[in-house]
Motif scaffolding. Structure first.
Motif, PDB file in Angstrom:
ATOM      1  N   LEU A  77      -7.197 -12.247   6.132  1.00 39.47           N
ATOM      2  CA  LEU A  77      -7.989 -10.985   5.688  1.00 39.47           C
ATOM      3  C   LEU A  77      -8.932 -10.905   7.302  1.00 39.47           C
ATOM      4  CD1 LEU A  77      -9.975 -12.266   2.751  1.00 39.47           C
ATOM      5  CD2 LEU A  77      -8.064 -11.165   2.295  1.00 39.47           C
ATOM      6  N   ASN A 115       0.281  -1.236   0.187  1.00 45.53           N
ATOM      7  CA  ASN A 115       0.142   0.235   0.138  1.00 45.53           C
ATOM      8  C   ASN A 115       0.914   0.941   0.247  1.00 45.53           C
ATOM      9  OD1 ASN A 115      -2.553   1.510   0.507  1.00 45.53           O
ATOM     10  ND2 ASN A 115      -1.982   1.692   2.136  1.00 45.53           N
ATOM     11  N   SER A 133      -8.727  -4.100   9.207  1.00 46.48           N
ATOM     12  CA  SER A 133     -10.169  -3.380   8.950  1.00 46.48           C
ATOM     13  C   SER A 133     -11.112  -2.562   8.092  1.00 46.48           C
ATOM     14  CB  SER A 133     -11.269  -4.266   9.446  1.00 46.48           C
ATOM     15  OG  SER A 133     -12.605  -4.433   9.616  1.00 46.48           O
ATOM     16  N   ASP A 134     -11.174  -3.008   6.671  1.00 43.78           N
ATOM     17  CA  ASP A 134     -11.689  -1.337   6.102  1.00 43.78           C
ATOM     18  C   ASP A 134     -12.889  -1.759   5.537  1.00 43.78           C
ATOM     19  OD1 ASP A 134     -11.871   0.966   5.059  1.00 43.78           O
ATOM     20  OD2 ASP A 134      -9.717   1.258   4.826  1.00 43.78           O
ATOM     21  N   ARG A 181      -3.072 -10.085   1.536  1.00 46.20           N
ATOM     22  CA  ARG A 181      -2.621  -9.683   2.281  1.00 46.20           C
ATOM     23  C   ARG A 181      -3.654  -8.090   3.724  1.00 46.20           C
ATOM     24  NH1 ARG A 181       1.890  -8.850   5.217  1.00 46.20           N
ATOM     25  NH2 ARG A 181       1.547 -10.745   6.959  1.00 46.20           N
ATOM     26  N   SER A 182      -4.529  -8.081   4.451  1.00 45.19           N
ATOM     27  CA  SER A 182      -4.718  -6.734   4.670  1.00 45.19           C
ATOM     28  C   SER A 182      -3.869  -6.662   6.022  1.00 45.19           C
ATOM     29  CB  SER A 182      -6.254  -6.904   5.216  1.00 45.19           C
ATOM     30  OG  SER A 182      -5.868  -8.492   6.434  1.00 45.19           O
ATOM     31  N   TRP A 195     -12.982  -2.572   2.092  1.00 45.84           N
ATOM     32  CA  TRP A 195     -12.153  -3.638   1.810  1.00 45.84           C
ATOM     33  C   TRP A 195     -13.344  -4.865   0.491  1.00 45.84           C
ATOM     34  CZ3 TRP A 195      -6.783  -3.684   4.786  1.00 45.84           C
ATOM     35  CH2 TRP A 195      -6.165  -2.253   4.855  1.00 45.84           C
ATOM     36  N   ASN A 229     -11.545  -9.478   7.729  1.00 47.67           N
ATOM     37  CA  ASN A 229     -13.319  -8.953   7.129  1.00 47.67           C
ATOM     38  C   ASN A 229     -14.399  -9.554   8.012  1.00 47.67           C
ATOM     39  OD1 ASN A 229     -12.656 -12.105   7.412  1.00 47.67           O
ATOM     40  ND2 ASN A 229     -14.514 -12.835   5.669  1.00 47.67           N
ATOM     41  N   MET A 236      -6.254  -4.292  -1.053  1.00 44.26           N
ATOM     42  CA  MET A 236      -7.202  -4.878  -1.201  1.00 44.26           C
ATOM     43  C   MET A 236      -8.342  -4.459  -2.010  1.00 44.26           C
ATOM     44  SD  MET A 236      -5.951  -7.280   1.162  1.00 44.26           S
ATOM     45  CE  MET A 236      -6.995  -8.535   1.520  1.00 44.26           C
ATOM     46  N   ARG A 239      -2.181  -5.535   1.939  1.00 41.09           N
ATOM     47  CA  ARG A 239      -2.418  -3.941   2.144  1.00 41.09           C
ATOM     48  C   ARG A 239      -3.016  -3.340   0.748  1.00 41.09           C
ATOM     49  NH1 ARG A 239      -0.694   0.105   6.902  1.00 41.09           N
ATOM     50  NH2 ARG A 239      -2.648   0.961   6.694  1.00 41.09           N
TER      51      ARG A 239
END
Length: 439
Positions: free
Chosen positions: A344, A257, A316-317, A311-312, A320, A346, A290, A288
């Protein structure tokens, strides 16, 4: 009457040389030096070149007395047996101040100078995570270190086959100077493997650099190239197609990112490279990155993708949203994808059905690693499909996230599933599944 018979010798005295060297291979430097004092035969074994072909030297930021001694011994042995050295790895452990980096620079200057004079066999050099952009590297020390390393690479360029400078974090000019060192003698380099992941400092638009393109055009036999997506451009793909297509097998591409990754790369450039390099496999590692629109710009259908990792990093967003990626983007690689890793957070969406359908659509998928919020029943469905030969997975590694601290119910269900598919798991799978509270 005197007994003229010789005293009985230990069985070690009759051990063949090849076996003795193998024993010495598993000893550390201290034990080797002590063993060499036993007899002439063991001393001779100590000096066998096969024992000194690979060495690792670790510089400790805050060394204990034992670690200081280990470093001194390692440096001494590398210099003593320098002519045998083929593989050298340099590690920096917890560097923390300018005095440390200055000591590393001076020590490496002397070591590299000695190797330049005495060694003619080095084929592999690894110096990972130098992090030369940190403030602990004063400008003058940093400049001298890069100069010494560049000089060493020039002298070793004819023989060096593998170079790993992952995490060096240098400027564009410094990075190209180091890479150009590999080709300065003939204006070409035939090194086969380079790892320049996180080689350049963050935020650099490497893909738009003419200097970088000129540097990469000098590599003529690359087999494996590991680097960041901020280096990718149509020009680079054309350079690889023109100069290394006959040998190129693997591209490992990291997309973070923090690095620029919004450049436009045409699918035709990838298609042309894949056509000229039929052995090519491409592995993507996203950290990151995503969002579907970002991934869709990068993951073009023309790329022969063998492995994808998303991979996040526990972030958490809601932006995404992974469903479009799982249902629209990744299935395009159903005929080539062999390994898939999803880590993730998620917690805002369920992905069980979409993930299962993706696995079933990827007919060559062998490896699956998932860390995500899933229902335990996902594992039962996945194993049932595997038992019915609807997929060919050989490795399944799953961490099931849950928002509850108490996972006893989920653990009981997993045990029931394990019992149901015990034969399949024990005979055909590398299998590991646990629950993990994300509270």
């Amino acid at each position: 009457m005197e007994d003229d018979s010789k005293p009985e010798q230990s069985s070690w005295a009759h051990l063949p040389d090849v076996c003795l060297r193998r024993v010495f291979h598993w000893l550390d430097d201290r034990d080797r030096s002590q063993a060499a004092l036993v007899c002439k035969k063991w001393n001779w074994a100590m000096h066998s070149g096969s024992l000194w072909r690979s060495r690792t030297i670790t510089f400790y930021g805050r060394p204990s007395r034992k670690q200081t001694l280990e470093l001194q011994n390692a440096l001494w042995y590398v210099k003593k047996f320098a002519k045998y050295l083929e593989h050298l790895e340099i590690k920096l452990s917890n560097p923390y101040n300018t005095a440390f980096t200055q000591k590393v620079q001076v020590t490496m200057r002397d070591l590299l100078s000695h190797l330049s004079k005495c060694n003619s066999h080095l084929v592999s050099l690894s110096m990972k995570y130098l992090e030369l952009d940190r403030l602990i590297w004063k400008n003058v020390v940093r400049a001298q270190f890069i100069k010494n390393l560049a000089t060493f690479l020039k002298r070793m360029s004819k023989r060096l086959d593998y170079l790993n400078l992952k995490g060096a974090r240098v400027t564009l000019e410094e990075g190209c100077e180091l890479l150009n060192s590999l080709s300065c003698l003939t204006n070409q380099s035939f090194i086969s493997e380079i790892n320049i992941e996180d080689f350049f400092s963050r935020h650099l638009l490497v893909y738009s650099s003419t200097l970088f393109h000129q540097t990469m055009s000098k590599f003529r036999s690359l087999v494996t190239l590991t680097f960041n997506y901020n280096c990718i451009s149509d020009e680079l793909l054309d350079i690889l197609r023109e100069h290394s297509a006959h040998s190129l097998c693997t591209l490992n591409i990291k997309c973070h990112n923090h690095d620029p990754h919004e450049q436009v790369v045409w699918g035709m450039s990838w298609a042309n490279l894949a056509k000229r390099a039929p052995k090519l496999n491409v592995n993507f590692f996203f950290e990151r990155v995503m969002k579907h629109d970002h991934l869709a710009r990068i993951l073009l259908v023309e790329i022969p993708v063998r492995r994808i990792s998303l991979r996040s990093c526990y972030f958490s967003d809601p932006d995404w949203t992974m469903k479009p990626t799982l249902t629209n983007l990744l299935p395009a690689y159903g005929h080539v994808l062999q390994e898939l890793t999803l880590e993730l957070n998620n917690d805002h969406e369920l992905l069980d059905d979409e993930l299962l359908q993706l696995v079933l659509s990827c007919k060559r998928l062998l490896f699956l690693k998932v860390w995500a919020f899933l229902n335990v029943t996902f594992m039962e469905k996945l194993l049932q499909n595997r038992a019915e030969r609807k997929c060919i997975l050989t490795t399944i590694k799953v961490r099931i996230y849950t928002a509850r601290q108490d996972t006893s119910e989920e653990d009981r269900l997993l045990r029931d599933i394990d019992r149901k598919f015990r034969h399949l798991i024990s005979s055909e799978l590398s299998y590991f599944v646990i629950t993990y509270p994300m509270v």
